[in-house]
Design a protein around this motif. Structure first.
Motif, PDB file in Angstrom:
ATOM      1  N   ALA A 133       0.822  -1.215   0.000  1.00  0.00           N
ATOM      2  CA  ALA A 133       0.000   0.000   0.000  1.00  0.00           C
ATOM      3  C   ALA A 133       0.851   1.257   0.000  1.00  0.00           C
ATOM      4  O   ALA A 133       0.360   2.336  -0.347  1.00  0.00           O
ATOM      5  N   LYS A 134       2.130   1.138   0.398  1.00  0.00           N
ATOM      6  CA  LYS A 134       2.973   2.321   0.527  1.00  0.00           C
ATOM      7  C   LYS A 134       4.176   2.297  -0.411  1.00  0.00           C
ATOM      8  O   LYS A 134       4.873   3.305  -0.546  1.00  0.00           O
ATOM      9  N   ALA A 135       4.436   1.147  -1.009  1.00  0.00           N
ATOM     10  CA  ALA A 135       5.662   1.009  -1.776  1.00  0.00           C
ATOM     11  C   ALA A 135       5.411   0.193  -3.032  1.00  0.00           C
ATOM     12  O   ALA A 135       4.395  -0.502  -3.158  1.00  0.00           O
ATOM     13  N   THR A 136       6.359   0.279  -3.961  1.00  0.00           N
ATOM     14  CA  THR A 136       6.370  -0.599  -5.126  1.00  0.00           C
ATOM     15  C   THR A 136       7.123  -1.863  -4.733  1.00  0.00           C
ATOM     16  O   THR A 136       8.301  -1.793  -4.363  1.00  0.00           O
ATOM     17  N   VAL A 137       6.459  -2.996  -4.788  1.00  0.00           N
ATOM     18  CA  VAL A 137       7.053  -4.263  -4.358  1.00  0.00           C
ATOM     19  C   VAL A 137       7.262  -5.153  -5.570  1.00  0.00           C
ATOM     20  O   VAL A 137       6.318  -5.445  -6.304  1.00  0.00           O
ATOM     21  N   LEU A 138       8.505  -5.567  -5.791  1.00  0.00           N
ATOM     22  CA  LEU A 138       8.858  -6.474  -6.878  1.00  0.00           C
ATOM     23  C   LEU A 138       9.271  -7.798  -6.259  1.00  0.00           C
ATOM     24  O   LEU A 138      10.157  -7.829  -5.397  1.00  0.00           O
ATOM     25  N   CYS A 139       8.646  -8.879  -6.686  1.00  0.00           N
ATOM     26  CA  CYS A 139       8.924 -10.192  -6.095  1.00  0.00           C
ATOM     27  C   CYS A 139       9.375 -11.167  -7.175  1.00  0.00           C
ATOM     28  O   CYS A 139       8.767 -11.248  -8.251  1.00  0.00           O
ATOM     29  N   GLY A 140      10.411 -11.902  -6.873  1.00  0.00           N
ATOM     30  CA  GLY A 140      10.887 -12.951  -7.760  1.00  0.00           C
ATOM     31  C   GLY A 140      11.483 -14.073  -6.955  1.00  0.00           C
ATOM     32  O   GLY A 140      12.089 -13.837  -5.906  1.00  0.00           O
ATOM     33  N   LEU A 172      17.209 -25.815  -9.999  1.00  0.00           N
ATOM     34  CA  LEU A 172      17.627 -26.519 -11.202  1.00  0.00           C
ATOM     35  C   LEU A 172      19.081 -26.955 -11.097  1.00  0.00           C
ATOM     36  O   LEU A 172      19.732 -27.181 -12.096  1.00  0.00           O
ATOM     37  N   GLY A 173      19.591 -27.044  -9.888  1.00  0.00           N
ATOM     38  CA  GLY A 173      20.953 -27.506  -9.687  1.00  0.00           C
ATOM     39  C   GLY A 173      21.948 -26.590 -10.384  1.00  0.00           C
ATOM     40  O   GLY A 173      21.839 -25.380 -10.384  1.00  0.00           O
ATOM     41  N   ALA A 174      22.935 -27.222 -11.025  1.00  0.00           N
ATOM     42  CA  ALA A 174      23.990 -26.449 -11.683  1.00  0.00           C
ATOM     43  C   ALA A 174      23.492 -25.752 -12.930  1.00  0.00           C
ATOM     44  O   ALA A 174      24.185 -24.939 -13.515  1.00  0.00           O
ATOM     45  N   GLU A 175      22.269 -26.053 -13.349  1.00  0.00           N
ATOM     46  CA  GLU A 175      21.754 -25.491 -14.593  1.00  0.00           C
ATOM     47  C   GLU A 175      20.665 -24.476 -14.304  1.00  0.00           C
ATOM     48  O   GLU A 175      19.651 -24.401 -14.984  1.00  0.00           O
ATOM     49  N   GLY A 176      20.796 -23.729 -13.231  1.00  0.00           N
ATOM     50  CA  GLY A 176      19.784 -22.754 -12.851  1.00  0.00           C
ATOM     51  C   GLY A 176      19.491 -21.778 -13.979  1.00  0.00           C
ATOM     52  O   GLY A 176      20.341 -21.460 -14.790  1.00  0.00           O
ATOM     53  N   LEU A 177      18.274 -21.320 -14.026  1.00  0.00           N
ATOM     54  CA  LEU A 177      17.847 -20.428 -15.089  1.00  0.00           C
ATOM     55  C   LEU A 177      18.455 -19.045 -14.881  1.00  0.00           C
ATOM     56  O   LEU A 177      18.294 -18.450 -13.816  1.00  0.00           O
ATOM     57  N   PRO A 178      19.145 -18.499 -15.884  1.00  0.00           N
ATOM     58  CA  PRO A 178      19.823 -17.210 -15.716  1.00  0.00           C
ATOM     59  C   PRO A 178      18.864 -16.097 -15.323  1.00  0.00           C
ATOM     60  O   PRO A 178      17.849 -15.880 -15.976  1.00  0.00           O
ATOM     61  N   PHE A 179      19.203 -15.403 -14.253  1.00  0.00           N
ATOM     62  CA  PHE A 179      18.466 -14.233 -13.773  1.00  0.00           C
ATOM     63  C   PHE A 179      16.990 -14.518 -13.516  1.00  0.00           C
ATOM     64  O   PHE A 179      16.156 -13.609 -13.578  1.00  0.00           O
ATOM     65  N   ALA A 180      16.633 -15.772 -13.209  1.00  0.00           N
ATOM     66  CA  ALA A 180      15.225 -16.151 -13.070  1.00  0.00           C
ATOM     67  C   ALA A 180      14.444 -15.251 -12.112  1.00  0.00           C
ATOM     68  O   ALA A 180      13.348 -14.793 -12.456  1.00  0.00           O
ATOM     69  N   PRO A 181      14.931 -14.961 -10.897  1.00  0.00           N
ATOM     70  CA  PRO A 181      14.119 -14.140  -9.986  1.00  0.00           C
ATOM     71  C   PRO A 181      13.930 -12.708 -10.494  1.00  0.00           C
ATOM     72  O   PRO A 181      12.877 -12.100 -10.266  1.00  0.00           O
ATOM     73  N   PHE A 182      14.908 -12.192 -11.199  1.00  0.00           N
ATOM     74  CA  PHE A 182      14.797 -10.818 -11.691  1.00  0.00           C
ATOM     75  C   PHE A 182      13.875 -10.747 -12.907  1.00  0.00           C
ATOM     76  O   PHE A 182      13.141  -9.774 -13.088  1.00  0.00           O
ATOM     77  N   VAL A 183      13.915 -11.802 -13.741  1.00  0.00           N
ATOM     78  CA  VAL A 183      12.972 -11.866 -14.856  1.00  0.00           C
ATOM     79  C   VAL A 183      11.543 -11.876 -14.319  1.00  0.00           C
ATOM     80  O   VAL A 183      10.666 -11.159 -14.802  1.00  0.00           O
TER      81      VAL A 183
END
Length: 956
Positions: free
Chosen positions: A57-64, A69-80
């Motif tokens: 209600a007071k802020a812009t909230v970005l969630c990721g 995926l082990g050693a093959e984690g998705l690049p920048f997944a939380p930021f995407v």
């Protein structure tokens, strides 16, 4: 029965208050970063979700969230995911906020037209772009970035998180919240050292969630059941759950009685899956195979259910709190539930279902929610046993990772391609004619950009074995040049040979020749082999001008200017450096421009022009900021700045510069260099623990012979000085001997002189050092070493003073350092000159002036070990460092200050001759003082005098 969840957050009042307080600071224009840790199921996500709900209600909230995926984690997944949510919430507002999204293209797949930016500066620009976006959001209202499950973060996401936290001061009104599982962070986990470093950032704090106490478990059970629970039930649930909220919920899921308690958490979670309707359990198993958020469209394509049955199954799983809705798809409420669902499938079932996923995604690549579909497809094909399909998908995934500037993930996908290559009948045909050597070439580049130099060198060697050097000369030359630079960084042999072979292969009229010659010249200059470097740079300049390669021309001019300046012609070469920098700046060749600035700053410092060196270093930092290259090159210019500030005695400012450079997340060699400079300052301040720890760290990471490119003797100097200060002289000699094994030792004169002086100082601490073979060797090296510029001249005079001990040499050294305005070596020279004035001529007036100057310098620097030595000499020579200050004797015993000092030495077991040498008096005078002391104490001999002093605690 559905898993029952408490409608209110229980037992987290303290943690909730801390999060709220942090947000209040942010709302007031401050900063906050919270690292919320705890074991699985302890309530991290619930705590953050409650906060995000209120803050929205007071802020812009970005969630990721990060995905497992082990050693093959998705690049920048939380930021995407976070940016996708921002765009979806207000597309028009996002367009106004960020009309040009080019730099953020890797994080906004599908929303940016045209090719994504590539090149050396693309990744730094991406990172700076995210920081700038947060800054724009924070102008309107506080901004909160939530990254969940960071223990699963891919390397690129960790790098971006590191950058944002360290540079968060540029975004007032911002808050970053990161959750992670504490039990996942073993010693080998890459997030562990990152959290340890980031926790030292001033605005960051760690918030660890522990298990609930019994009182909180009672409240939790009460809220879940909606009534006062039976004490026996609470006791049973508390004992078995050990205060883990998820365990509590699972135990109460057994008909609310807690009586049917499975043998393990896995059984608990499986029992929850088993109690789902058959279709819902089947869907849960499907989602467990994916390991990421599965969009409804993909689930519909994979599941053998009609739409009505599928919707009912998903609804049942969501109502049972097994699944949660995430955007357009579904995820497990807790990863442990997903693991349980997956373990319920037999291996044959898993493979068959992976095939269904792969078939559905191959038919429609858009069926992926939140991640690049080609990466997900590569996973399913590999686990389905479709090796040709997995090969092709991994190749495409590597290209996608390159587009995202996720070089570590690109390398992992290329590893998969190389792994599958021999297992696929005609891999080249499967990839549309892509050669094995091409895959290796891309692996070399990806490894180099990801900082995996050992692997990069290995891949380069394999690639060179695959191609015909005579038929593909330029291609082979490029690989040889890459391998040469990698070998040089690793300290491996063969770098020069690779450079020479690369140059031999390329025709004289080819545009690449100038760049290859420049690379060779730069390496020769580092070794250093000045004459050969000059020949190579001249050839590079000729080739560049002949082929119209102005970037290569600027690089050659920089090398030639540097070589001439090192011979003493600084003023003549500064305009040359500036001209080369201007050419590079006009061409937009930022790397070459920044190299010109760095070399100019380094030269100015080497010649003692500290103000100019500082200004040029700050210019370099400003250029990196304007061009978005702070992360890539900021550390180098920060080292230049810190070096100038250290030499000028502005150590507090130097510490700030070092910290800011470390905040940029530099490459390992730069990071350790920066840390060793911090250790050097700590040592001068009297902190021996920090340099000890940093030396251990450097040796662990780089081996026993640690040599940084910018200063190959830095670690040896730090270790030698630490051992000397600790009185461990034998170890100091050993370190010094190892350092003198440097190849082409005397060619590195400007960096070798400080080490030689440090070696000569050993004689000042350890009398047995004089006359040794090692000291003789130091004299021989110093005699052969050229002296260029006033700084090297001052070092050479200090070396001569330490080795010969002549008063005139000491005074000459002091005068040289006084002219340069460098307080630490000046204080050492003043101390030595004062000692020489007392012992050689008994000139107490000159000694007093020199000691007071040294004392004032060490006081200003807070250089405790050196200050103690100055104070000790003044005490032994009966010189007052502060005019008008009176010494204190021991009036009750009738001892004068001088007699008290002699009694201290008697108590230490010193003979009269040793007392005389230490206090600069004759042995006869010492004997007279001892006799007076015995009389005043009323004792018969020295032994009784020492016993009396000990009994009275005079020297405790």
């Amino acid at each position: 029965m559905s898993l029952q969840v408490s409608p209110v957050l229980v037992g987290r009042d303290g943690e909730t208050s801390r999060v709220a307080e942090a947000f209040d600071r942010v709302a007031g224009g401050g900063l906050a970063t919270l690292f919320v840790g705890g074991e699985a199921g302890v309530g991290k996500s619930r705590l953050v979700a409650e906060f995000a709900g209120r803050a929205g209600a007071k802020a812009t909230v970005l969630c990721g969230g990060c995905v497992e995926l082990g050693a093959e984690g998705l690049p920048f997944a939380p930021f995407v995911a976070a940016l996708r949510g921002l765009v979806a919430a207000d597309p028009a507002g996002f367009d106004r906020l960020l009309p040009d999204r080019t730099d953020l293209a890797p994080l906004l797949p599908g929303s940016v037209r045209g090719p994504a930016p590539l090149g050396d500066d693309a990744r730094p620009r991406l990172f700076e772009g995210v920081l700038a976006l947060l800054g724009k959001l924070a102008v309107e209202r506080p901004v909160v970035l939530v990254i969940e499950d960071a223990h699963w973060a891919d390397r690129s996401s960790r790098d971006l998180l590191d950058f944002l936290v360290r540079n968060q001061s540029a975004v007032p009104g911002s808050m970053i919240v990161v959750t992670h599982r504490s039990e996942e962070l073993n010693r080998a986990h890459p997030l562990r050292p990152l959290l340890a470093e980031l926790a030292r950032v001033p605005w960051a704090e760690r918030l660890d969630l522990g298990r609930l106490g019994k009182r909180d478990v009672v409240n939790l059970v009460r809220h879940i059941l909606g009534h006062e629970p039976d004490p026996d039930l609470v006791r049973s649930v508390y004992q078995r759950s050990e205060g883990n909220p998820l365990f509590v919920e699972a135990l109460l899921d057994c008909d609310g009685t807690g009586g049917e308690i499975p043998a393990s958490l896995e059984d608990l979670l499986l029992s929850r899956i088993d109690r789902l309707p058959p279709d819902a359990a089947y869907v849960a198993g499907l989602i467990g195979l994916s390991e990421v958020t599965v969009c409804h469209a993909l689930l519909s394509a994979v599941a053998e259910l009609d739409e009505r049955a599928l919707s009912a199954a998903v609804r049942a799983a969501v109502d049972a709190n097994v699944l949660v809705v995430k955007g357009e798809g579904y995820r497990f409420r807790h990863a442990l539930i997903g693991a349980a669902a997956l373990s319920n499938l037999m291996p044959g079932e898993r493979q068959a279902l992976h095939k269904r996923y792969a078939a559905a995604m191959a038919a429609d690549p858009t069926l992926s929610a939140g991640a690049p579909s080609v990466t997900e497809l590569a996973q399913h094909l590999y686990r389905a046993g479709d090796l040709p399909g997995a090969l092709c998908a991994a190749w495409r995934a590597a290209g996608e990772a390159q587009r995202l500037l996720a070089y570590a993930e690109q390398l992992q996908m290329l590893d998969r391609v190389l792994e599958l290559w021999p297992l696929v009948g005609d891999a080249c045909r499967e990839l549309g004619g892509v050669e094995y050597a091409t895959v290796l070439e891309q692996a070399v580049e990806a490894a180099s950009r990801a900082g995996e130099n050992v692997r990069g060198e290995h891949f380069a060697t394999l690639a060179l074995a695959e191609i015909d050097r005579d038929a593909q000369r330029v291609r082979a030359a490029a690989l040889l040049d890459q391998r040469a630079r990698l070998r040089a960084q690793l300290g491996q042999p063969g770098a020069l040979e690779d450079h020479r072979e690369a140059i031999r292969l390329v025709p004289a009229d080819h545009p690449a020749r100038g760049h290859l010659l420049n690379s060779y010249a730069a390496r020769l200059m580092e070794i250093p082999r000045a004459d050969e470097a000059r020949d190579a740079a001249d050839a590079a300049l000729e080739s560049a001008r002949h082929n119209g390669e102005r970037s290569a021309e600027a690089s050659a001019l920089i090398t030639l200017a540097l070589l001439d300046a090192r011979l003493g012609d600084l003023d003549g070469q500064l305009p040359r450096l500036q001209r080369a920098g201007a050419i590079a700046q006009t061409l937009g060749e930022h790397r070459v421009h920044l190299r010109a600035i760095h070399e100019e700053s380094a030269l100015l410092r080497a010649f003692g022009r500290l103000d100019a060196a500082e200004a040029k270093a700050r210019d370099g930092l400003e250029v990196t900021r304007k061009t978005g290259l702070q992360r890539a090159f900021g550390a180098l210019h920060s080292l230049d700045l810190a070096g100038a500030l250290i030499d000028g005695g502005r150590w507090d400012e130097a510490t700030v510069a070092l910290e800011q450079a470390l905040d940029l997340g530099p490459a390992p060699a730069f990071r350790e260099h920066l840390l060793c400079l911090k250790g050097y300052l700590a040592l001068q301040w009297g902190d021996f623990d920090l340099p000890e720890r940093l030396l251990v760290r450097a040796h662990e990471q780089f081996g026993d012979d640690v040599r940084f490119t910018l200063d190959p003797f830095l670690v040896a100097r730090l270790e030698t000085e630490l051992r000397v200060t600790q009185g461990r002289y034998g170890e100091a000699r050993s370190v010094l001997e190892r350092a003198l094994g440097h190849p082409n030792l005397t060619s590195a004169g400007r960096l070798l002189w400080p080490l030689l002086v440090l070696g000569s100082r050993l004689a000042d601490h350890d009398p047995s050092w004089r006359g040794t073979e090692l000291l003789t060797r130091l004299r021989r090296i110093a005699a052969e070493l050229p002296v260029t510029g006033p700084v090297q001249l001052a070092f050479s005079r200090l070396f001569t003073a330490y080795t010969d001990g002549d008063r005139k040499d000491w005074e000459a050294a002091a005068e040289a350092w006084r002219d340069l305005g460098q307080p630490l070596p000046l204080a050492y020279a003043c101390l030595g000159a004062a000692a020489a004035a007392i012992t050689a001529d008994g000139d107490r007036e000159a000694a007093t002036e020199l000691l007071r100057e040294a004392h004032g310098l060490t006081e200003r620097l807070s250089a405790k070990p050196l200050r103690d030595r100055v104070t000790d000499l003044a005490r032994r020579a009966r010189i007052q460092l502060v005019p008008g200050a009176a010494g204190n004797g021991h009036p009750r015993l009738g001892l004068t200050p001088r007699e008290l000092e002699i009694l201290r030495l008697v108590t230490a077991g010193k003979a009269n001759r040793e007392i005389a040498d230490e206090l600069f008096i004759s042995a006869k005078t010492a004997s007279v003082h001892v006799s007076n002391i015995l009389g005043k104490l009323g004792v018969a001999n020295r032994v009784e005098a020492a016993a009396t002093a000990t009994q009275l605690g005079l020297f405790d």
